[in-house]
Design an enzyme around this catalytic site. Structure first.
Site, PDB file in Angstrom:
ATOM      1  N   GLU A  28       0.812  -1.215   0.000  1.00 44.22           N
ATOM      2  CA  GLU A  28       0.000   0.000   0.000  1.00 44.22           C
ATOM      3  C   GLU A  28       0.851   1.272   0.000  1.00 44.22           C
ATOM      4  O   GLU A  28       0.339   2.372   0.195  1.00 44.22           O
ATOM      5  CB  GLU A  28      -0.965  -0.015   1.193  1.00 44.22           C
ATOM      6  CG  GLU A  28      -2.027  -1.085   1.039  1.00 44.22           C
ATOM      7  CD  GLU A  28      -3.046  -1.096   2.157  1.00 44.22           C
ATOM      8  OE1 GLU A  28      -2.851  -0.407   3.183  1.00 44.22           O
ATOM      9  OE2 GLU A  28      -4.058  -1.811   2.006  1.00 44.22           O
ATOM     10  N   GLU A  84     -10.369  -5.159   9.370  1.00 46.51           N
ATOM     11  CA  GLU A  84      -9.238  -4.232   9.333  1.00 46.51           C
ATOM     12  C   GLU A  84      -8.290  -4.565   8.185  1.00 46.51           C
ATOM     13  O   GLU A  84      -7.882  -3.680   7.444  1.00 46.51           O
ATOM     14  CB  GLU A  84      -8.490  -4.258  10.669  1.00 46.51           C
ATOM     15  CG  GLU A  84      -7.283  -3.354  10.725  1.00 46.51           C
ATOM     16  CD  GLU A  84      -7.618  -1.873  10.623  1.00 46.51           C
ATOM     17  OE1 GLU A  84      -6.749  -1.116  10.154  1.00 46.51           O
ATOM     18  OE2 GLU A  84      -8.719  -1.453  11.008  1.00 46.51           O
ATOM     19  N   TYR A  87      -5.306 -10.259   3.900  1.00 47.17           N
ATOM     20  CA  TYR A  87      -4.060 -10.380   3.152  1.00 47.17           C
ATOM     21  C   TYR A  87      -3.801 -11.848   2.842  1.00 47.17           C
ATOM     22  O   TYR A  87      -3.965 -12.715   3.714  1.00 47.17           O
ATOM     23  CB  TYR A  87      -2.883  -9.817   3.956  1.00 47.17           C
ATOM     24  CG  TYR A  87      -1.571  -9.889   3.217  1.00 47.17           C
ATOM     25  CD1 TYR A  87      -1.191  -8.882   2.349  1.00 47.17           C
ATOM     26  CD2 TYR A  87      -0.716 -10.973   3.382  1.00 47.17           C
ATOM     27  CE1 TYR A  87       0.002  -8.950   1.659  1.00 47.17           C
ATOM     28  CE2 TYR A  87       0.481 -11.045   2.689  1.00 47.17           C
ATOM     29  CZ  TYR A  87       0.835 -10.038   1.832  1.00 47.17           C
ATOM     30  OH  TYR A  87       2.015 -10.111   1.140  1.00 47.17           O
ATOM     31  N   GLY A  96      -8.165 -19.385  -4.140  1.00 50.24           N
ATOM     32  CA  GLY A  96      -9.349 -19.546  -3.304  1.00 50.24           C
ATOM     33  C   GLY A  96      -9.133 -19.218  -1.837  1.00 50.24           C
ATOM     34  O   GLY A  96     -10.063 -19.333  -1.033  1.00 50.24           O
ATOM     35  N   TYR A 132     -13.531  -8.162  -4.268  1.00 54.92           N
ATOM     36  CA  TYR A 132     -14.708  -7.915  -3.442  1.00 54.92           C
ATOM     37  C   TYR A 132     -15.981  -7.925  -4.276  1.00 54.92           C
ATOM     38  O   TYR A 132     -16.999  -8.488  -3.871  1.00 54.92           O
ATOM     39  CB  TYR A 132     -14.581  -6.592  -2.682  1.00 54.92           C
ATOM     40  CG  TYR A 132     -13.470  -6.590  -1.665  1.00 54.92           C
ATOM     41  CD1 TYR A 132     -13.278  -7.668  -0.808  1.00 54.92           C
ATOM     42  CD2 TYR A 132     -12.608  -5.515  -1.562  1.00 54.92           C
ATOM     43  CE1 TYR A 132     -12.254  -7.683   0.119  1.00 54.92           C
ATOM     44  CE2 TYR A 132     -11.581  -5.510  -0.618  1.00 54.92           C
ATOM     45  CZ  TYR A 132     -11.414  -6.599   0.215  1.00 54.92           C
ATOM     46  OH  TYR A 132     -10.407  -6.598   1.140  1.00 54.92           O
TER      47      TYR A 132
END
Length: 154
Positions: A28, A84, A87, A96, A132
């Site tokens: 990130e 939160e 990963y 999967g 997502y």
């Protein structure tokens, strides 16, 4: 995926989770933002008053991914599971593992009578957003909300 199991994290898993938190911060583009020590992280998860919980994905008894969560409360929606961090090690992506972790988190939310799960994703993180969206048709990525942070110097 058959050789991967998802289970609740134990104190023995904390160093592996902490290592992956640092990897996530690098991904990130914020590696210097992790200022929490391993000792404090361990205390916060497994001390006298734990504030976080996690599930881990393991292959050959080695952590290959995790989902760290805590409870939050919405005056509009009630109890919510706040994710939160999610990963998965790069070598285990698209196998999967993230789906299995999300399934475990959804089940945890159900068992805790939550009205839903909430989390944040960086706007530029298209792989995460795609995952997502593919995970469930009812996932909604909200626009218009901004993070607000107030550091408290002790």
């Amino acid at each position: 995926m058959s050789d991967v199991i998802v289970q609740r994290a134990t104190v023995k898993d904390v160093p592996a989770i902490y290592n992956r938190i640092q990897k996530l911060a690098q991904y990130e583009q914020a590696p210097d933002e992790v200022t929490l020590s391993l000792e404090q992280f361990t205390e916060d998860g497994f001390g006298e008053r734990p504030v976080w919980q996690a599930v881990v994905a393991k292959a050959a008894d080695q952590v290959v991914g995790f989902g760290l969560w805590y409870m939050r409360y919405s005056t509009w929606k009630g109890r919510r599971l706040y994710l939160e961090d999610l990963y998965v090690d790069e070598s285990w992506r698209r196998a999967g593992v993230a789906t299995a972790l999300m399934d475990a988190l959804v089940e945890t939310a159900r068992l805790n009578n939550c009205s839903g799960m909430v989390w944040q994703v960086l706007g530029w993180n298209e792989p995460a957003k795609a995952f997502y969206r593919a995970y469930h048709p009812n996932i909604r990525l909200d626009d218009g909300w901004e993070n607000v942070t107030l550091p408290i110097d002790l």
